[in-house]
Design an enzyme around this catalytic site. Structure first.
Site, PDB file in Angstrom:
ATOM      1  N   HIS A  44      39.220  47.211  42.165  1.00  0.00           N
ATOM      2  CA  HIS A  44      38.452  46.316  43.029  1.00  0.00           C
ATOM      3  C   HIS A  44      39.058  44.915  42.966  1.00  0.00           C
ATOM      4  O   HIS A  44      39.958  44.667  42.166  1.00  0.00           O
ATOM      5  CB  HIS A  44      36.992  46.265  42.564  1.00  0.00           C
ATOM      6  CG  HIS A  44      36.846  45.633  41.210  1.00  0.00           C
ATOM      7  ND1 HIS A  44      36.993  46.349  40.042  1.00  0.00           N
ATOM      8  CD2 HIS A  44      36.632  44.344  40.850  1.00  0.00           C
ATOM      9  CE1 HIS A  44      36.857  45.524  39.008  1.00  0.00           C
ATOM     10  NE2 HIS A  44      36.642  44.301  39.475  1.00  0.00           N
ATOM     11  N   HIS A 130      43.183  39.434  42.833  1.00  0.00           N
ATOM     12  CA  HIS A 130      44.073  40.445  42.243  1.00  0.00           C
ATOM     13  C   HIS A 130      43.282  41.721  41.983  1.00  0.00           C
ATOM     14  O   HIS A 130      42.057  41.719  41.994  1.00  0.00           O
ATOM     15  CB  HIS A 130      44.676  39.938  40.929  1.00  0.00           C
ATOM     16  CG  HIS A 130      43.653  39.717  39.869  1.00  0.00           C
ATOM     17  ND1 HIS A 130      42.847  38.591  39.819  1.00  0.00           N
ATOM     18  CD2 HIS A 130      43.252  40.500  38.834  1.00  0.00           C
ATOM     19  CE1 HIS A 130      42.023  38.697  38.794  1.00  0.00           C
ATOM     20  NE2 HIS A 130      42.247  39.847  38.177  1.00  0.00           N
TER      21      HIS A 130
END
Length: 190
Positions: A44, A130
């Protein structure tokens, strides 16, 4: 929703992208000695980490996020590089990075502001989108920049996807996968 669990809001990755990343990460696992590799279902992009969260604040933040994202259109994203957080020779986080996205920044700002308005104290570090793929370098040799450059499965390749929702996740430590989707906030389809 549990008083002693940890919660966070994140941009969900589509299932097909998790599979694509997993195929690439599987090859990296053979080359790179990190202690822990993230379960494919747990991939995620974190937008706001809440930590231990009382139910009233979770409800308040969810209501504010729902209102803030009610007109947000879905948008395209690209995963296009690798990086690390922590000491260069002994990184604590190995991640896949994303191409610059004004839409993602806007979504993150809306989620972050909604959580603060609901009474959460959040980390003030600059947003660095990220996807964490591994944690804690345990190699006998120090980690080097050349290792990132030689990460063949990602070399000169972008992975594109369509961002469609933000999710409130609950963490279950000691389980794998360890993140449970509690509530989803759908974007408007384009």
């Amino acid at each position: 929703m549990g008083q002693h669990a940890h919660f966070f809001y994140a941009l969900e990755l589509p299932g097909a992208i998790k599979e694509t990343l997993t195929g690439k990460v599987d090859r990296l696992q053979e080359q790179l000695p990190f202690k822990t590799w993230v379960h494919p279902q747990d991939l995620h992009i974190t937008l706001a980490f809440l930590g231990n969260a009382p139910e009233d604040k979770l409800i308040a933040s969810s209501q504010r996020i729902e209102a803030a994202l009610s007109k947000q259109s879905s948008f395209d994203m690209k995963i296009d590089h690798l990086g690390i957080f922590g000491r260069k020779e002994n990184p604590r986080i190995f991640w896949a990075g994303l191409d610059e996205s004004p839409e993602l920044k806007e979504v993150r700002n809306n989620v972050f502001s909604a959580c603060q308005a609901a009474g959460f104290t959040l980390e003030k570090r600059p947003f660095s989108p990220h996807i964490t793929i591994a944690r804690k370098w345990v190699g006998e040799q120090p980690f080097t920049a050349e290792i990132l450059e030689s990460a063949i499965p990602f070399k000169n390749e972008q992975i594109s996807f369509h961002a469609e929702r933000v999710v409130l996740y609950k963490t279950h430590l000691g389980k794998s996968p360890k993140y449970e989707s509690i509530k989803q906030f759908e974007f408007v389809s384009r």
